[in-house]
Design an enzyme around this catalytic site. Structure first.
Site, PDB file in Angstrom:
ATOM      1  N   SER A 192      41.964  48.801  46.031  1.00  0.00           N
ATOM      2  CA  SER A 192      42.875  49.950  46.122  1.00  0.00           C
ATOM      3  C   SER A 192      43.225  50.239  47.572  1.00  0.00           C
ATOM      4  O   SER A 192      42.466  49.931  48.485  1.00  0.00           O
ATOM      5  CB  SER A 192      42.222  51.196  45.525  1.00  0.00           C
ATOM      6  OG  SER A 192      41.769  50.933  44.223  1.00  0.00           O
TER       7      SER A 192
HETATM    8  N1  SAH Z   1      37.930  50.029  43.198  1.00  0.00           N
HETATM    9  C1  SAH Z   1      37.926  48.602  43.336  1.00  0.00           C
HETATM   10  C2  SAH Z   1      38.741  47.848  42.297  1.00  0.00           C
HETATM   11  C3  SAH Z   1      39.937  48.436  41.685  1.00  0.00           C
HETATM   12  S1  SAH Z   1      40.736  47.338  40.570  1.00  0.00           S
HETATM   13  C4  SAH Z   1      38.376  48.219  44.710  1.00  0.00           C
HETATM   14  O1  SAH Z   1      38.969  49.035  45.420  1.00  0.00           O
HETATM   15  O2  SAH Z   1      38.137  47.078  45.102  1.00  0.00           O
HETATM   16  C5  SAH Z   1      39.934  47.778  39.039  1.00  0.00           C
HETATM   17  C6  SAH Z   1      38.712  46.972  38.702  1.00  0.00           C
HETATM   18  O3  SAH Z   1      38.285  47.391  37.399  1.00  0.00           O
HETATM   19  C7  SAH Z   1      38.918  45.467  38.613  1.00  0.00           C
HETATM   20  O4  SAH Z   1      37.951  44.814  39.378  1.00  0.00           O
HETATM   21  C8  SAH Z   1      38.715  45.172  37.116  1.00  0.00           C
HETATM   22  O5  SAH Z   1      38.174  43.891  36.872  1.00  0.00           O
HETATM   23  C9  SAH Z   1      37.783  46.277  36.709  1.00  0.00           C
HETATM   24  N2  SAH Z   1      37.748  46.593  35.273  1.00  0.00           N
HETATM   25  C10 SAH Z   1      38.769  46.598  34.381  1.00  0.00           C
HETATM   26  N3  SAH Z   1      38.342  46.960  33.155  1.00  0.00           N
HETATM   27  C11 SAH Z   1      37.008  47.211  33.271  1.00  0.00           C
HETATM   28  C12 SAH Z   1      35.992  47.630  32.350  1.00  0.00           C
HETATM   29  N4  SAH Z   1      36.269  47.888  31.064  1.00  0.00           N
HETATM   30  N5  SAH Z   1      34.733  47.772  32.827  1.00  0.00           N
HETATM   31  C13 SAH Z   1      34.421  47.518  34.126  1.00  0.00           C
HETATM   32  N6  SAH Z   1      35.348  47.122  35.040  1.00  0.00           N
HETATM   33  C14 SAH Z   1      36.626  46.969  34.622  1.00  0.00           C
END
Ligand code: SAH
Length: 265
Positions: free
Chosen positions: A111
């Site tokens: 993000s």
């Molecule tokens: N906050 C993090 C990632 C944001 S992107 C950063 O800044 O790096 C959102 C993340 O949520 C991704 O890595 C995706 O794989 C994860 N995600 C999506 N669905 C999910 C679920 N049901 N449980 C756990 N993680 C999930």
């Protein structure tokens, strides 16, 4: 409608800043010019590249966070402490302190710094808080939370991302973080209840298990809405067992995967 992707370009920023004489703006101007100079100096033999990242990080704090309304001093300090460049792919390190999301592999993104700061500010964390994060991704947001709370539990559904984040967080010495691979929809019952829950992927509704693992008086922050449309960033407080919902700006997040995509009929 407010877009979090939008950011002033360098020239208009300088024009605005030059028109003012306030000490904060003078400091921003100084950092704006000094950043590239330090960067160049650090690139010379004997220079330390981590210094140029530190300078870029200070510019990010002043221009993109404080400059856009982030006020919580603890959040600003935490984001000054966390080396974002270590959480992005090596070839993108030069862009790590721009106010933009960046790809981290597996179709996911880290993000943008402003959003990380804004969501963290909404959580209003106390040093004694226990936090649950859904969507570890790069682990950057996790590290920021770890600077501010007593313990952070984070769940990632893509194993390769979760493993990588775990390694970086360990290498940086964050001992108050535990990462689990799996579907965050179900939360982490054994570690709950939580004072704060942060979901970093969008869903059309609050996953029920997360709500029930939120402590009385706790805060849950997440992007609410359908995929590929703008979503609303919401904060829900648990007050006498009831949801008190506030909504904030429009945002665009990747969707929450897993169980939420196939609700039982
Ligand atoms: N906050 C993090 C990632 C944001 S992107 C950063 O800044 O790096 C959102 C993340 O949520 C991704 O890595 C995706 O794989 C994860 N995600 C999506 N669905 C999910 C679920 N049901 N449980 C756990 N993680 C999930």
């Amino acid at each position: 409608m407010e877009s979090f992707g939008a950011c002033l370009d360098g020239r208009s920023l300088l024009r605005q800043l030059s028109a003012s004489r306030s000490p904060v703006r003078l400091l921003v101007l100084l950092l704006f010019f000094a950043g590239p100079v330090w960067g160049a100096v650090a690139g010379l033999p004997g220079g330390d590249p981590s210094d140029s990242f530190a300078a870029a990080r200070r510019v990010m704090i002043e221009r993109d966070l404080r400059g856009r309304g982030i006020k919580d001093a603890r959040v600003l300090k935490a984001m000054e402490a966390v080396p974002r460049h270590l959480f992005v792919p090596e070839e993108l390190r030069g862009s790590a302190y721009n106010d933009r999301p960046l790809p981290i592999g597996s179709g996911q993104t880290i993000s943008q710094p402003y959003i990380v700061a804004f969501m963290t500010e909404l959580l209003a964390l106390k040093p004694s808080d226990k936090v649950l994060e859904i969507g570890t991704g790069s682990g950057y947001q996790t590290a920021v939370l770890a600077e501010l709370a007593a313990s952070v539990y984070s769940i990632e559904i893509v194993p390769s991302l979760g493993e990588r984040a775990k390694k970086i967080l360990e290498a940086l010495g964050h001992r108050n973080v535990e990462i689990k691979l799996g579907d965050g929809f179900f939360g982490w019952e054994e570690r709950g209840p939580f004072d704060a829950i942060l979901v970093t992927a969008a869903a059309p509704k609050i996953p029920e298990p997360l709500w029930s693992q939120l402590r009385e008086g706790g805060r849950l922050v997440m992007p609410l809405g359908e995929q590929r449309r703008t979503q609303k960033l919401i904060r829900v407080k648990k007050s006498a067992g009831k949801q008190v919902v506030e909504d904030f700006s429009d945002v665009l997040f990747v969707p929450l995967r897993g169980a939420i995509e196939n609700p039982p009929r």
